[in-house]
Scaffold this active site. Structure first.
Site, PDB file in Angstrom:
ATOM      1  N   LYS A   1       0.834  -1.205   0.000  1.00 58.67           N
ATOM      2  CA  LYS A   1       0.000   0.000   0.000  1.00 58.67           C
ATOM      3  C   LYS A   1       0.867   1.254   0.000  1.00 58.67           C
ATOM      4  CE  LYS A   1      -3.940  -2.233   2.140  1.00 58.67           C
ATOM      5  NZ  LYS A   1      -4.877  -2.405   3.246  1.00 58.67           N
TER       6      LYS A   1
ATOM      7  N   GLN B   1      -4.894  -1.499   9.400  1.00 59.90           N
ATOM      8  CA  GLN B   1      -4.821  -2.824   8.779  1.00 59.90           C
ATOM      9  C   GLN B   1      -5.448  -3.885   9.683  1.00 59.90           C
ATOM     10  OE1 GLN B   1      -3.781  -3.270   5.649  1.00 59.90           O
ATOM     11  NE2 GLN B   1      -4.141  -5.473   5.723  1.00 59.90           N
TER      12      GLN B   1
ATOM     13  N   ASP C   1     -11.295   3.093   3.939  1.00 61.40           N
ATOM     14  CA  ASP C   1     -11.621   1.666   3.930  1.00 61.40           C
ATOM     15  C   ASP C   1     -13.139   1.460   3.863  1.00 61.40           C
ATOM     16  OD1 ASP C   1      -9.826  -0.435   3.867  1.00 61.40           O
ATOM     17  OD2 ASP C   1      -9.230  -0.204   5.974  1.00 61.40           O
TER      18      ASP C   1
END
Ligand SMILES: Nc1nc2c(c(=O)[nH]1)N[C@@H](CN(C=O)c1ccc(C(=O)N[C@@H](CCC(=O)O)C(=O)O)cc1)CN2
Length: 291
Positions: free
Chosen positions: A54, A98, A121
């Site tokens: 990422k 994460q 997200d």
């Protein structure tokens, strides 16, 4: 194998290229680059790889990457305090924690602490509600990537029968909401579903997100169906999806491989959401069909 392979790697590269162009235009207008903060707690090997990917993809798209790696024994209050700092940081447009978090940390409490307008997200309940009610918010990256692959494969999805296997907040539920918004007739199946083959026999679209290797058998599919395999299962035979690939590929019309299908789209859609967040925060217009 008769099914067409849906190349997620190529689609992701294309999307990342578009994001990079728009990020350069944003930087020229705003006088700063879009910024994405990624938080990793602990050293789970797969999560470490995803976070590194990422960071690299963010920089390659001309954005600022802020990486926060915290020890496995980080406590809830410290993690929440970091989220609060990132919420208040004007250089940060997007925040991602994460998953999975180490045992002992309350993921829901952490995700709910993220400013919904920086929640790239799309996991915050406010964004889940926006998606469910047709409002503009952030859509979780994996289902958004699946929708992009489906649209580029099939064009208009209106009226098609879709079966989503899996009902997680991260993939199954938002996927079903996206397909509903695209005018599909949607069935959500899961581990308790009785007679899954009966449902699949009528499905023009199958999205498998159950986390069980080879769970969906080829012979259950409607001939010509489009199959999106979200599973990433590490087995003795290597990385496999939730769909029994060989059998499915001889009956489906098109299918995503694992690896190289949905996975790469997840990171490309994260960059896309970060770009959108930056535009919204700066009040800079981004044409609805730009990306
Ligand atoms: N905060 C989040 N956590 C997690 C997410 C997420 O979207 N947000 N998704 C997954 C992990 N993930 C990104 O974080 C991710 C998974 C897989 C891939 C990918 O490109 N997979 C490759 C195979 C890579 C391999 O060998 O492992 C592929 O399918 O081709 C990218 C991102 C859980 N956590």
């Amino acid at each position: 194998m008769t099914a067409e392979l849906i190349d997620g790697k190529k689609a992701a590269e294309r999307l990342r290229g578009q994001v990079a162009e728009l990020a350069a235009a944003f930087a020229a207008d705003a006088g700063r680059k879009p910024g994405l903060a990624v938080v990793l707690v602990g050293e789970d090997p797969a999560s470490s790889v995803y976070v590194r990917s990422k960071g690299k993809a963010t920089v390659a798209a001309g954005m600022e990457s802020f990486e926060h790696r915290l020890p496995v024994d980080t406590d809830q209050d410290d993690l929440i305090a970091l989220v609060d700092r990132l919420n208040a940081d004007p250089a940060v447009d997007g925040i991602l924690v994460q998953l999975p978090l180490p045992d002992g940390l309350d993921a829901q409490a952490v995700l709910t602490r993220i400013d919904p307008d920086k929640d790239v997200d799309g996991f915050h309940p406010v964004n889940a509600g926006r998606l469910a009610t047709g409002l503009n918010g952030f859509v979780p990256c994996t289902p958004y990537g699946c929708l992009m692959l489906l649209k580029s494969q099939l064009g208009d999805l209106s009226g098609l029968n879709a079966v989503v296997i899996g009902r997680s907040n991260i993939v199954g539920k938002p996927m079903a909401a996206l397909l509903t918004a695209a005018d599909c007739t949607v069935t959500i199946a899961h581990s308790r579903t009785k007679n899954l083959p009966h449902h699949l026999a009528h499905a023009d679209i199958v999205v498998a997100a159950v986390g069980r290797p080879g769970f969906v058998r080829g012979e259950w599919l409607k001939p010509g169906a489009t199959v999106i395999d979200v599973g990433i299962n590490r087995t003795a035979d290597g990385l496999v999806g939730d769909v029994e690939f060989e059998g499915a590929a001889s009956i489906a019309g098109a299918i995503t491989p694992v690896p190289g299908g949905v996975g790469p789209m997840t990171i490309a859609c994260l960059l896309r959401n970060t770009l959108v967040a930056a535009h919204r925060r700066e009040g800079i217009a981004l044409a609805a069909d730009a990306i």
